[in-house]
Design a protein around this motif. Structure first.
Motif, PDB file in Angstrom:
ATOM      1  N   LYS A 122     107.776  -6.439   6.994  1.00 52.11           N
ATOM      2  CA  LYS A 122     107.460  -6.164   8.412  1.00 52.11           C
ATOM      3  C   LYS A 122     108.480  -6.872   9.301  1.00 52.11           C
ATOM      4  O   LYS A 122     108.914  -6.335  10.322  1.00 52.11           O
ATOM      5  N   GLY A 131      93.461  -6.425  -4.043  1.00 50.99           N
ATOM      6  CA  GLY A 131      94.682  -6.647  -3.267  1.00 50.99           C
ATOM      7  C   GLY A 131      95.152  -8.091  -3.414  1.00 50.99           C
ATOM      8  O   GLY A 131      94.475  -8.919  -4.021  1.00 50.99           O
ATOM      9  N   GLU A 132      96.305  -8.384  -2.809  1.00 50.78           N
ATOM     10  CA  GLU A 132      96.897  -9.718  -3.006  1.00 50.78           C
ATOM     11  C   GLU A 132      95.979 -10.827  -2.493  1.00 50.78           C
ATOM     12  O   GLU A 132      95.733 -11.806  -3.184  1.00 50.78           O
ATOM     13  N   VAL A 133      95.468 -10.674  -1.272  1.00 44.00           N
ATOM     14  CA  VAL A 133      94.576 -11.696  -0.720  1.00 44.00           C
ATOM     15  C   VAL A 133      93.198 -11.582  -1.365  1.00 44.00           C
ATOM     16  O   VAL A 133      92.587 -12.581  -1.760  1.00 44.00           O
ATOM     17  N   LYS A 169      89.479   0.111  -6.769  1.00 46.31           N
ATOM     18  CA  LYS A 169      89.541   1.348  -7.562  1.00 46.31           C
ATOM     19  C   LYS A 169      88.952   1.098  -8.947  1.00 46.31           C
ATOM     20  O   LYS A 169      88.920  -0.054  -9.416  1.00 46.31           O
ATOM     21  N   TYR A 195      85.672   2.079  -4.050  1.00 42.27           N
ATOM     22  CA  TYR A 195      85.878   2.528  -2.660  1.00 42.27           C
ATOM     23  C   TYR A 195      86.301   3.994  -2.568  1.00 42.27           C
ATOM     24  O   TYR A 195      86.232   4.607  -1.505  1.00 42.27           O
ATOM     25  N   ILE A 231      91.686 -10.139   8.599  1.00 39.66           N
ATOM     26  CA  ILE A 231      93.062 -10.671   8.580  1.00 39.66           C
ATOM     27  C   ILE A 231      94.159  -9.684   8.990  1.00 39.66           C
ATOM     28  O   ILE A 231      95.236 -10.135   9.365  1.00 39.66           O
ATOM     29  N   LEU A 290      91.821 -14.459  11.359  1.00 37.24           N
ATOM     30  CA  LEU A 290      92.481 -15.668  10.832  1.00 37.24           C
ATOM     31  C   LEU A 290      93.955 -15.372  10.582  1.00 37.24           C
ATOM     32  O   LEU A 290      94.290 -14.326  10.027  1.00 37.24           O
ATOM     33  N   VAL A 340      97.200 -17.071   8.706  1.00 40.99           N
ATOM     34  CA  VAL A 340      97.511 -18.139   7.745  1.00 40.99           C
ATOM     35  C   VAL A 340      98.600 -19.068   8.306  1.00 40.99           C
ATOM     36  O   VAL A 340      99.457 -18.642   9.078  1.00 40.99           O
TER      37      VAL A 340
HETATM   38  N1  LIG Z   1      96.328 -12.716   9.026  1.00 41.48           N
HETATM   39  C1  LIG Z   1      97.021 -13.240   8.004  1.00 41.48           C
HETATM   40  O1  LIG Z   1      97.360 -14.414   7.977  1.00 41.48           O
HETATM   41  C2  LIG Z   1      97.374 -12.350   6.841  1.00 41.48           C
HETATM   42  C3  LIG Z   1      97.848 -12.907   5.648  1.00 41.48           C
HETATM   43  C4  LIG Z   1      98.096 -12.057   4.563  1.00 41.48           C
HETATM   44  C5  LIG Z   1      97.932 -10.691   4.701  1.00 41.48           C
HETATM   45  N2  LIG Z   1      97.514 -10.192   5.907  1.00 41.48           N
HETATM   46  C6  LIG Z   1      97.268  -8.752   6.076  1.00 41.48           C
HETATM   47  O2  LIG Z   1      96.059  -8.472   5.377  1.00 41.48           O
HETATM   48  C7  LIG Z   1      96.104  -7.180   4.813  1.00 41.48           C
HETATM   49  C8  LIG Z   1      95.880  -7.265   3.309  1.00 41.48           C
HETATM   50  O3  LIG Z   1      96.935  -7.990   2.727  1.00 41.48           O
HETATM   51  P1  LIG Z   1      97.189  -7.950   1.165  1.00 41.48           P
HETATM   52  O4  LIG Z   1      98.471  -8.666   0.947  1.00 41.48           O
HETATM   53  O5  LIG Z   1      95.992  -8.369   0.423  1.00 41.48           O
HETATM   54  O6  LIG Z   1      97.428  -6.377   0.958  1.00 41.48           O
HETATM   55  P2  LIG Z   1      97.302  -5.494  -0.361  1.00 41.48           P
HETATM   56  O7  LIG Z   1      97.722  -6.289  -1.544  1.00 41.48           O
HETATM   57  O8  LIG Z   1      97.993  -4.220  -0.048  1.00 41.48           O
HETATM   58  O9  LIG Z   1      95.742  -5.267  -0.504  1.00 41.48           O
HETATM   59  C9  LIG Z   1      95.025  -4.316   0.185  1.00 41.48           C
HETATM   60  C10 LIG Z   1      93.996  -3.761  -0.764  1.00 41.48           C
HETATM   61  O10 LIG Z   1      93.149  -2.851  -0.046  1.00 41.48           O
HETATM   62  C11 LIG Z   1      92.796  -1.841  -0.934  1.00 41.48           C
HETATM   63  N3  LIG Z   1      92.334  -0.651  -0.224  1.00 41.48           N
HETATM   64  C12 LIG Z   1      93.078   0.361   0.293  1.00 41.48           C
HETATM   65  N4  LIG Z   1      92.256   1.267   0.875  1.00 41.48           N
HETATM   66  C13 LIG Z   1      90.994   0.805   0.706  1.00 41.48           C
HETATM   67  C14 LIG Z   1      89.715   1.290   1.090  1.00 41.48           C
HETATM   68  N5  LIG Z   1      89.565   2.419   1.778  1.00 41.48           N
HETATM   69  N6  LIG Z   1      88.631   0.558   0.778  1.00 41.48           N
HETATM   70  C15 LIG Z   1      88.754  -0.604   0.094  1.00 41.48           C
HETATM   71  N7  LIG Z   1      89.939  -1.118  -0.296  1.00 41.48           N
HETATM   72  C16 LIG Z   1      91.048  -0.422   0.008  1.00 41.48           C
HETATM   73  C17 LIG Z   1      94.024  -1.587  -1.750  1.00 41.48           C
HETATM   74  O11 LIG Z   1      93.562  -1.033  -2.943  1.00 41.48           O
HETATM   75  P3  LIG Z   1      94.509  -0.380  -4.063  1.00 41.48           P
HETATM   76  O12 LIG Z   1      95.089  -1.563  -4.774  1.00 41.48           O
HETATM   77  O13 LIG Z   1      93.505   0.343  -4.874  1.00 41.48           O
HETATM   78  O14 LIG Z   1      95.504   0.459  -3.359  1.00 41.48           O
HETATM   79  C18 LIG Z   1      94.612  -2.983  -1.916  1.00 41.48           C
HETATM   80  O15 LIG Z   1      94.191  -3.564  -3.135  1.00 41.48           O
HETATM   81  C19 LIG Z   1      97.473  -6.606   5.213  1.00 41.48           C
HETATM   82  O16 LIG Z   1      97.317  -5.878   6.406  1.00 41.48           O
HETATM   83  C20 LIG Z   1      98.311  -7.844   5.486  1.00 41.48           C
HETATM   84  O17 LIG Z   1      99.368  -7.604   6.373  1.00 41.48           O
HETATM   85  C21 LIG Z   1      97.226 -10.980   6.961  1.00 41.48           C
END
Ligand SMILES: NC(=O)c1ccc[n+]([C@@H]2O[C@H](COP(=O)([O-])OP(=O)(O)OC[C@H]3O[C@@H](n4cnc5c(N)ncnc54)[C@H](OP(=O)(O)O)[C@@H]3O)[C@@H](O)[C@H]2O)c1
Length: 312
Positions: free
Chosen positions: A45, A154-156, A176, A194, A234, A256, A258
């Motif tokens: 990003k 997902g990662e978090v 999934k 989901y 997040i 929140l 990070v």
């Molecule tokens: N505020 C902060 O400090 C902070 C820090 C870290 C991340 N973030 C944000 O938080 C979000 C998540 O981060 P991440 O790194 O965990 O992303 P990620 O690894 O892409 O995880 C998102 C997860 O959501 C799942 N998903 C997609 N559509 C869905 C649905 N309809 N219902 C349920 N689950 C669904 C995906 O599943 P699949 O694996 O099956 O595709 C994926 O596992 C991002 O927007 C990121 O930018 C914010």
């Protein structure tokens, strides 16, 4: 030293492999020889002019990346000495400069890497693990509580499931079908597919919900909370409809963001050493492949945790 520098070219930011001088350290910092680093969605990003771009754009050379694991080679801080193996998320929010062979890191953003885990595992346990930990701590999750994790694979989400379980919570999560077995092995008590099921229809009485999707999903997560329940969301830039909904329902809901913290990294180090958490590394690359990694991120063909290994 080798570094990947972000430069404006032909109207957009582009990455170039460059030879830069090793960074000089200031009081309170250590110089870390990077052994592994992790690439997060915020890195891409920022390359696109969003994320942390505004925070770093006036501090050239612009070097992306925040998550590192490596060896201290020079120290101007009392906490660490040369030879210590450390890991952490450096200067976030801010300029982490992690896509480099050496990083000047504030000692207060680092923890000692447990000897039982590799540099790759440690590098994969920074930004996303810190986010999960800081959310769970902010919500003061306790043993016996019902925790809902949206995007549990997902990662978090993956870290949040494991940490909530380590605290003794009952953990419900969406993912999934192909991720069910792994999630259950890492502590998920109840899996919701989901792709076939609306979570709102099948789960209720949640004490803490972690929303990783934002928008309508954040609003819906409020509908499954107990009257004393808490929501933390997040994703940024997905609207704040959840705020009004939480107010109407009298529920506690927060966004929140990070932040770097060596103290919190120490908690992650303890969790790692005890085998309570592990990252889900989806891809391993070499330093020279970082530019290609971002090309694949741009094309949307890479998902999951990305770790980069540096040759010694
Ligand atoms: N505020 C902060 O400090 C902070 C820090 C870290 C991340 N973030 C944000 O938080 C979000 C998540 O981060 P991440 O790194 O965990 O992303 P990620 O690894 O892409 O995880 C998102 C997860 O959501 C799942 N998903 C997609 N559509 C869905 C649905 N309809 N219902 C349920 N689950 C669904 C995906 O599943 P699949 O694996 O099956 O595709 C994926 O596992 C991002 O927007 C990121 O930018 C914010």
């Amino acid at each position: 030293m080798k570094a990947i520098v972000m430069e404006p070219l032909a109207g957009r930011n582009q990455l170039q492999l460059r030879d830069l001088p090793r960074p000089a350290i200031r009081s309170g910092e250590v110089l870390v020889q990077v052994k592994a680093l992790s690439i997060n969605p915020v890195d891409h990003k920022t390359l696109q002019g969003k994320g942390q771009y505004e925070n770093i754009k006036n501090d050239p050379p612009l070097v992306l990346g925040w998550d590192i694991a490596g060896v201290v080679v020079e120290s101007a801080a009392t906490a660490f000495k040369a030879g210590d193996e450390v890991f952490g998320m450096i200067n976030f929010p801010g300029h982490g400069k992690a896509y480099a062979a050496y990083v000047a890191a504030p000692a207060q953003h680092l923890a000692l890497k447990p000897t039982s885990v590799s540099f790759e595992i440690a590098a994969g346990t920074a930004l996303s693990a810190l986010t999960a930990y800081q959310a769970i701590r902010k919500a003061a999750v306790r043993a016996g509580e019902r925790v809902f994790v949206q995007g549990a694979a997902g990662e978090v989400g993956f870290f949040a499931v494991q940490m909530a379980k380590a605290l003794g919570a009952y953990v419900v999560g969406t993912a999934k079908a192909e991720d069910e077995a792994l999630l259950k092995a890492r502590g998920l008590d109840e899996w919701i597919n989901y792709q076939t099921t609306d979570f709102e229809q099948v789960t209720q009485d949640i004490d803490f919900a972690l929303d990783t999707l934002g928008a309508e999903a954040a609003v819906k997560a409020l509908h499954i909370l107990k009257p004393t329940g808490r929501l933390i969301t997040i994703p940024s830039g997905k609207g704040e409809a959840w705020k009004a909904e939480a107010e109407v329902r009298g529920l506690q809901a927060d966004f929140l963001f990070v932040h770097s913290s060596g103290e919190d990294m120490q908690v992650l180090a303890d969790y790692l050493a005890k085998g309570l958490i592990q990252p889900r590394i989806a891809h391993m690359f070499t330093f020279d492949e970082i530019i290609q990694v971002h090309e694949q991120m741009e094309a949307g063909t890479l998902s999951g945790k990305i770790v980069v290994r540096l040759e010694s």
